[in-house]
Structures are given as structure tokens and as C-alpha cells.
Motif scaffolding. Structure first.
Motif, PDB file in Angstrom:
ATOM      1  N   LEU A   5       0.816  -1.200   0.000  1.00 34.67           N
ATOM      2  CA  LEU A   5       0.000   0.000   0.000  1.00 34.67           C
ATOM      3  C   LEU A   5       0.854   1.256   0.000  1.00 34.67           C
ATOM      4  N   SER A   6       2.052   1.186   0.523  1.00 34.26           N
ATOM      5  CA  SER A   6       2.899   2.364   0.619  1.00 34.26           C
ATOM      6  C   SER A   6       3.150   2.966  -0.748  1.00 34.26           C
ATOM      7  N   PRO A   7       2.980   4.304  -0.887  1.00 32.69           N
ATOM      8  CA  PRO A   7       3.237   4.943  -2.167  1.00 32.69           C
ATOM      9  C   PRO A   7       4.695   4.828  -2.587  1.00 32.69           C
ATOM     10  N   LEU A   8       5.568   4.467  -1.641  1.00 34.11           N
ATOM     11  CA  LEU A   8       6.977   4.296  -1.965  1.00 34.11           C
ATOM     12  C   LEU A   8       7.269   2.888  -2.482  1.00 34.11           C
ATOM     13  N   SER A   9       6.274   2.003  -2.381  1.00 32.69           N
ATOM     14  CA  SER A   9       6.483   0.627  -2.812  1.00 32.69           C
ATOM     15  C   SER A   9       6.561   0.541  -4.327  1.00 32.69           C
ATOM     16  N   ARG A  10       7.441  -0.279  -4.818  1.00 39.02           N
ATOM     17  CA  ARG A  10       7.574  -0.450  -6.270  1.00 39.02           C
ATOM     18  C   ARG A  10       6.317  -1.051  -6.890  1.00 39.02           C
ATOM     19  N   SER A  11       5.575  -1.823  -6.088  1.00 35.54           N
ATOM     20  CA  SER A  11       4.385  -2.463  -6.629  1.00 35.54           C
ATOM     21  C   SER A  11       3.142  -1.594  -6.522  1.00 35.54           C
ATOM     22  N   SER A  12       3.268  -0.394  -5.962  1.00 36.16           N
ATOM     23  CA  SER A  12       2.119   0.487  -5.854  1.00 36.16           C
ATOM     24  C   SER A  12       1.693   0.953  -7.245  1.00 36.16           C
ATOM     25  N   PRO A  13       0.420   0.783  -7.613  1.00 31.45           N
ATOM     26  CA  PRO A  13      -0.013   1.138  -8.966  1.00 31.45           C
ATOM     27  C   PRO A  13       0.157   2.627  -9.261  1.00 31.45           C
ATOM     28  N   PRO A  16      -4.190   6.217  -9.739  1.00 33.54           N
ATOM     29  CA  PRO A  16      -4.703   6.533  -8.409  1.00 33.54           C
ATOM     30  C   PRO A  16      -5.991   5.791  -8.065  1.00 33.54           C
ATOM     31  N   VAL A  17      -6.796   5.470  -9.072  1.00 36.49           N
ATOM     32  CA  VAL A  17      -8.021   4.721  -8.802  1.00 36.49           C
ATOM     33  C   VAL A  17      -7.674   3.330  -8.265  1.00 36.49           C
ATOM     34  N   GLU A  18      -6.653   2.731  -8.823  1.00 39.02           N
ATOM     35  CA  GLU A  18      -6.217   1.419  -8.332  1.00 39.02           C
ATOM     36  C   GLU A  18      -5.631   1.533  -6.929  1.00 39.02           C
ATOM     37  N   ARG A  19      -4.881   2.604  -6.667  1.00 40.40           N
ATOM     38  CA  ARG A  19      -4.324   2.783  -5.324  1.00 40.40           C
ATOM     39  C   ARG A  19      -5.447   2.984  -4.302  1.00 40.40           C
ATOM     40  N   MET A  22      -6.975  -0.348  -3.567  1.00 49.47           N
ATOM     41  CA  MET A  22      -6.125  -1.127  -2.673  1.00 49.47           C
ATOM     42  C   MET A  22      -6.261  -0.645  -1.235  1.00 49.47           C
ATOM     43  N   ALA A  23      -6.309   0.662  -1.064  1.00 47.35           N
ATOM     44  CA  ALA A  23      -6.442   1.214   0.284  1.00 47.35           C
ATOM     45  C   ALA A  23      -7.774   0.795   0.893  1.00 47.35           C
ATOM     46  N   ALA A  24      -8.846   0.928   0.123  1.00 43.69           N
ATOM     47  CA  ALA A  24     -10.163   0.568   0.633  1.00 43.69           C
ATOM     48  C   ALA A  24     -10.218  -0.907   1.025  1.00 43.69           C
ATOM     49  N   VAL A  52      -7.110   8.938  -3.176  1.00 34.84           N
ATOM     50  CA  VAL A  52      -6.391   7.894  -2.451  1.00 34.84           C
ATOM     51  C   VAL A  52      -6.343   8.228  -0.965  1.00 34.84           C
ATOM     52  N   ARG A  53      -6.096   9.494  -0.648  1.00 36.00           N
ATOM     53  CA  ARG A  53      -6.035   9.892   0.759  1.00 36.00           C
ATOM     54  C   ARG A  53      -7.390   9.667   1.438  1.00 36.00           C
ATOM     55  N   ALA A  54      -8.465  10.001   0.738  1.00 33.18           N
ATOM     56  CA  ALA A  54      -9.796   9.784   1.306  1.00 33.18           C
ATOM     57  C   ALA A  54     -10.086   8.304   1.486  1.00 33.18           C
ATOM     58  N   ALA A  55      -9.676   7.491   0.521  1.00 31.71           N
ATOM     59  CA  ALA A  55      -9.882   6.047   0.636  1.00 31.71           C
ATOM     60  C   ALA A  55      -9.081   5.467   1.790  1.00 31.71           C
TER      61      ALA A  55
END
Length: 221
Positions: A5-13, A16-19, A22-24, A52-55
Motif C-alpha cells: 500500500l505504501s506509495p513508496l512501494s515499487r508495486s504500488s499502482p 490513483p483509482v487502483e491505489r 487497494m487502500a479501501a 487515495v487519501r480519502a480512501a
């Protein structure tokens, strides 16, 4: 993995809709994987997209004992959509955290009407915490003077939900506002007693708005 989930992760999409999705989803996992709250808080603090922040905040609200610090961060977000989401979710964070009610008072003065409206509704839901931080007087002021009728209506509803005698005069005054606010004020009078309340309900029986009349009839009946 939740760490993704971390925005620093290489696997983070990149999308933003996908992120946000994932957060939700992270808020729904049971049992809650270790580190979920921390990863969601990183998204809330650092993701460039307000969706993403709201989710992330919504997911945090679903966790057991959601962290009040995350809510306070969202309440101060630069984007009004995130601040409104914070107001909407405040009751989920408020248990055991008096700072949430105080934060809602600040949001009640937000320049965005939608944020102030959501904050007013939420103050009515957090109950004694709102009364303890002085929300009744502030809601009464907003109910009588805010330029947005939706905010005035929400403030009147909150005063009815809190039922504190100090809010009665503002509710009575709202009985002369726009139709939607008059209806809300009549419903709010159910939380109060006394001759002034009875007189206001009797007067509402002759209101030009049929829904206001109906609300008065229901309460008197």
C-alpha cells in the motif's frame, strides 16, 4: 502484502483509482495484518491524489480502534474532499478521543460549505463530546447566520440531536427560516420541552410548507 500500500512501494499502482481501491480493500481484511494502519497512514500523509487519501482514511475508520492522529491529519488536508471525508467519518474515530470533537469545531468554520455541513452533522453524532468542547454555542451561531442553508439545516439538526437546553433558542429561531430548515427545526424540537416549544409546534401547524405542518402534527399527535 499490506506493505504494498505504501506509495513508496515499487508495486504500488501508478493509477490513483487502483491505489484507492487497494487502500479501501485493506480496511476490510480480517484479521487485520500487522502494519496495516501504518501503511494506510503513509498513504493518507503522502499520496498526491486526494481520492487515495480519502480512501485510506475510510479504510482506517474500519479498523479496530482507528488512530485519532490519522483523522486529525485528514481534517487538515489541503483538499476539501478529504476534509469532508474526515467530517463524515469522525464518529468512527471519536470513541475515546476527545480531540475529534474539537477538530470538528474547526471544520464547522471551513470555507467550503460541504465540509462545514458534514462537520455539523458529525457534531450531532458524537454527542457528549461535542457538548464538552462547546459545540452547542457554535452550532447555534451557525444555525442562525451561516450563508449556506444546507449548513444551517445541518446545524439545527445537530442541536436537536444533542438536545442541550442552550441550543433551544437557535432551534426556535430556525422555525422561521427556509422551508427545509423549518422542517428540520420542528423535528429538532422533539428534544426539548416547555411552553415555547409547544407554541412553536402549534404555529408550525399553519406553516405554508406541508412537510413542516406534517412534522408538527406528528410531534403533537
Amino acid at each position: 502484502m499490506v506493505a504494498d500500500l505504501s506509495p513508496l512501494s515499487r508495486s504500488s499502482p501508478a493509477d490513483p483509482v487502483e491505489r484507492a481501491a487497494m487502500a479501501a480493500a485493506a480496511g476490510l481484511r480480517r484479521p487485520v495484518p500487522p502494519g496495516t494502519a501504518a501503511d494506510l497512514d503513509v498513504l493518507l500523509a503522502d499520496d498526491p491524489d486526494p481520492r487515495v487519501r480519502a480512501a485510506a482514511l475510510g479504510a482506517l475508520a474500519r479498523l479496530p480502534d482507528p488512530p485519532s492522529g490519522s483523522w486529525l491529519r485528514a481534517a487538515a488536508d489541503a483538499d476539501p474532499a478529504v476534509r469532508r471525508r474526515a467530517a463524515d467519518l469522525a464518529p468512527a474515530f471519536a470513541a475515546g478521543h476527545r480531540g475529534i470533537a474539537a477538530g470538528l469545531l474547526l471544520l464547522l468554520g471551513d470555507g467550503e460549505g460541504a465540509v462545514a455541513e458534514a462537520a455539523a452533522w458529525a457534531l450531532g453524532e458524537v454527542g457528549p463530546q461535542a457538548v464538552d468542547v462547546g459545540a452547542v454555542g457554535r452550532l447555534a451561531q451557525v444555525a442562525g447566520s451561516h450563508g449556506d442553508p444546507l449548513v444551517r439545516e445541518a446545524a439545527v439538526a445537530a442541536l436537536g440531536a444533542l438536545g442541550d437546553p442552550a441550543g433551544l433558542d437557535a432551534v426556535l429561531a430556525a422555525c422561521a427560516d427556509k422551508p427545509a430548515i423549518r422542517r428540520r427545526a420542528v423535528l429538532a424540537l422533539a428534544a426539548f420541552e416547555g411552553p415555547a416549544v409547544d407554541a412553536a409546534l402549534e404555529a408550525a401547524l399553519a406553516d405554508r410548507d406541508w412537510q413542516t405542518r406534517q412534522a408538527a402534527e406528528d410531534l403533537l399527535g
